[in-house]
Write an enzyme that holds these catalytic residues in place. Sequence first.
Site, mmCIF file in Angstrom:
data_model
loop_
_atom_site.group_PDB
_atom_site.id
_atom_site.type_symbol
_atom_site.label_atom_id
_atom_site.label_comp_id
_atom_site.label_asym_id
_atom_site.label_seq_id
_atom_site.Cartn_x
_atom_site.Cartn_y
_atom_site.Cartn_z
ATOM 1 N N ASN A 151 0.793 -1.238 0.000
ATOM 2 C CA ASN A 151 0.000 0.000 0.000
ATOM 3 C C ASN A 151 0.823 1.286 0.000
ATOM 4 O O ASN A 151 0.289 2.341 -0.307
ATOM 5 C CB ASN A 151 -1.010 -0.004 1.150
ATOM 6 C CG ASN A 151 -0.350 0.060 2.503
ATOM 7 O OD1 ASN A 151 0.723 -0.516 2.696
ATOM 8 N ND2 ASN A 151 -0.957 0.750 3.433
ATOM 9 N N GLU A 174 5.450 -3.688 11.883
ATOM 10 C CA GLU A 174 4.378 -2.683 11.806
ATOM 11 C C GLU A 174 3.208 -3.339 11.097
ATOM 12 O O GLU A 174 3.366 -3.822 9.967
ATOM 13 C CB GLU A 174 4.837 -1.439 11.047
ATOM 14 C CG GLU A 174 5.713 -0.503 11.848
ATOM 15 C CD GLU A 174 5.061 0.015 13.113
ATOM 16 O OE1 GLU A 174 3.819 0.051 13.189
ATOM 17 O OE2 GLU A 174 5.800 0.374 14.043
ATOM 18 N N CYS A 222 -2.820 1.828 6.727
ATOM 19 C CA CYS A 222 -2.844 1.216 8.064
ATOM 20 C C CYS A 222 -3.372 2.212 9.092
ATOM 21 O O CYS A 222 -3.884 1.816 10.130
ATOM 22 C CB CYS A 222 -1.445 0.747 8.434
ATOM 23 S SG CYS A 222 -0.209 2.029 8.214
ATOM 24 N N GLU A 233 9.734 3.144 13.881
ATOM 25 C CA GLU A 233 10.376 3.483 12.619
ATOM 26 C C GLU A 233 10.442 5.005 12.496
ATOM 27 O O GLU A 233 9.708 5.726 13.161
ATOM 28 C CB GLU A 233 9.559 2.943 11.438
ATOM 29 C CG GLU A 233 9.350 1.454 11.476
ATOM 30 C CD GLU A 233 9.080 0.864 10.106
ATOM 31 O OE1 GLU A 233 7.908 0.617 9.792
ATOM 32 O OE2 GLU A 233 10.054 0.647 9.345
#
Length: 482
Positions: free
Chosen positions: A150, A250, A284, A462
């Site tokens: 994505n 993640e 997300c 991150e």
Amino acid sequence: MSDQFKNLIAGEWVQGASVNANINPSNTGDVVGEYARASKAQAEQAIAAAKAALPAWARSTPQERYEILKKASDEILARKEELGRLLSREEGKTLPEGIGEATRAGQIFAFFAGECLRLSGEKLASVRPGVDVDMTREPVGVVGMITPWNFPIAIPAWKIAPALAYANTVVVKPADLVPGCAWALADILHRAGLPKGVLNLVMGRGSEVGQTILDHKDVNAITFTGSVGTGRKVALAAVSGPVMKKLQLEMGGKNPLVVLDDADLKTAVECAVNGAFFSTGQRCTASSRLVVTAGIHDRFVEAVTERLKGLVVDDALKAGTHIGPVVDQGQLDTDLKYIGVAKEEGAKLHWGGELLNRETPGYYLQPALFTETTNAMRISREEVFGPVANVIRVKDYDEALAVANDTEFGLSAGICTSSLKYASHFKRNSEAGMVMVNLPTAGVDYHVPFGGRKGSSYGPREQGAYAREFYTTVKTAYTFPG
Ligand code: NAD
């Protein structure tokens, strides 16, 4: 096969074991390109190359690494329109979204070019007389990267840039659906002067190429972004070998956007429509649960519906398109399945949810807005990952907070309110890694940490300077000069 899109192993472009046709979801007759799928043996060669390149790269100067990352950043930014077009063509984001993401990738490389020069250590006095203690950061080693479809350029960029900045070597496996942007990134970095073997690109399936990376003893760390189900497999594999790998995961979200009675209606509607439906809801951080207090509920639903009616769902590359297609048939089937499940559970499909026909064959779905839903329904609990959102009516702020936190996920959470008291309370009490006040739950800066809690994330954050927690390992050295 086209000899353009091969894997990068030990500094050479190598044909794969088979070929993957990269299909444009806005027009399934359009093949973006043919991309090599690596074999297990090739993935192993890539890992061997990364291991061989590590000692010299780990000793490279910050200046050498800075120059390569800066050069890559400059090229990505100079080509942002072309790269954005490639991204939109392979993934289905609108062109402005694609160009925005390509720009983001360039900015990330610029940020981490600077980070090469900022890596610092610490020195402390020892508790023993005459002894020095210093703490330095060293590369973790060979980093395996597995990325989702994505964000085809931003996610590979936000993993590769810090890995290289902190002198690690890399084996990256992008999502099979969207190999084009990762290939372009590898090409840019290769030409920017990376020594051979420092960055290896192995495209292909998760079950073959991804699994080889997870299982290999010479991979020291794994950074993964994707679904919770795959994340769990990744975690188990990463710790089952003789040496456990450092791990960063993640994963999914079921992000709430709370709208209180005192919210500015226009702001709330923009946050909801952007957060839930832009990028086809395939983020997300998408606001898939709209938690709305009773006093504003009806006005909010009406205004969101009006806004949705004005949105154009069409070919991602067409000027004027607000929402592109769903990424592929599999994801479209999932979206339709959840629309059906929500109806069966008694939710009211207030607007949308219909398949659309456009000039070209593609996976076009009208955004779907459900009302009269509860937080116990599957539509509220499971990640759909499409342009589908549901409104949950609550009586007051306390109930809104409780509903927002009542989820297995914890990536992003938002609140629309004009009350400093509620905004502050929400920031302190939301069980999410990222909290947004009067902003969409999706859309973040590139120089600050990104990540969540609970089922959404595992391991260090991150992005931003916090990325060094994952990409470096700390050494504590004691010296007694005598
Ligand atoms: P996915 O889990 O299906 O695949 C992710 C990657 O894992 C792909 O490269 C895939 O090939 C690989 N893979 C699959 N099986 C594997 C195996 N057995 N071993 C090794 N690798 C394997 O996810 P997806 O459909 O590509 O992406 C969508 C998901 O990603 C959503 O759940 C979304 O929320 C999540 N996501 C999270 C973030 C975040 O930062 N939290 C960002 C973007 C997407």
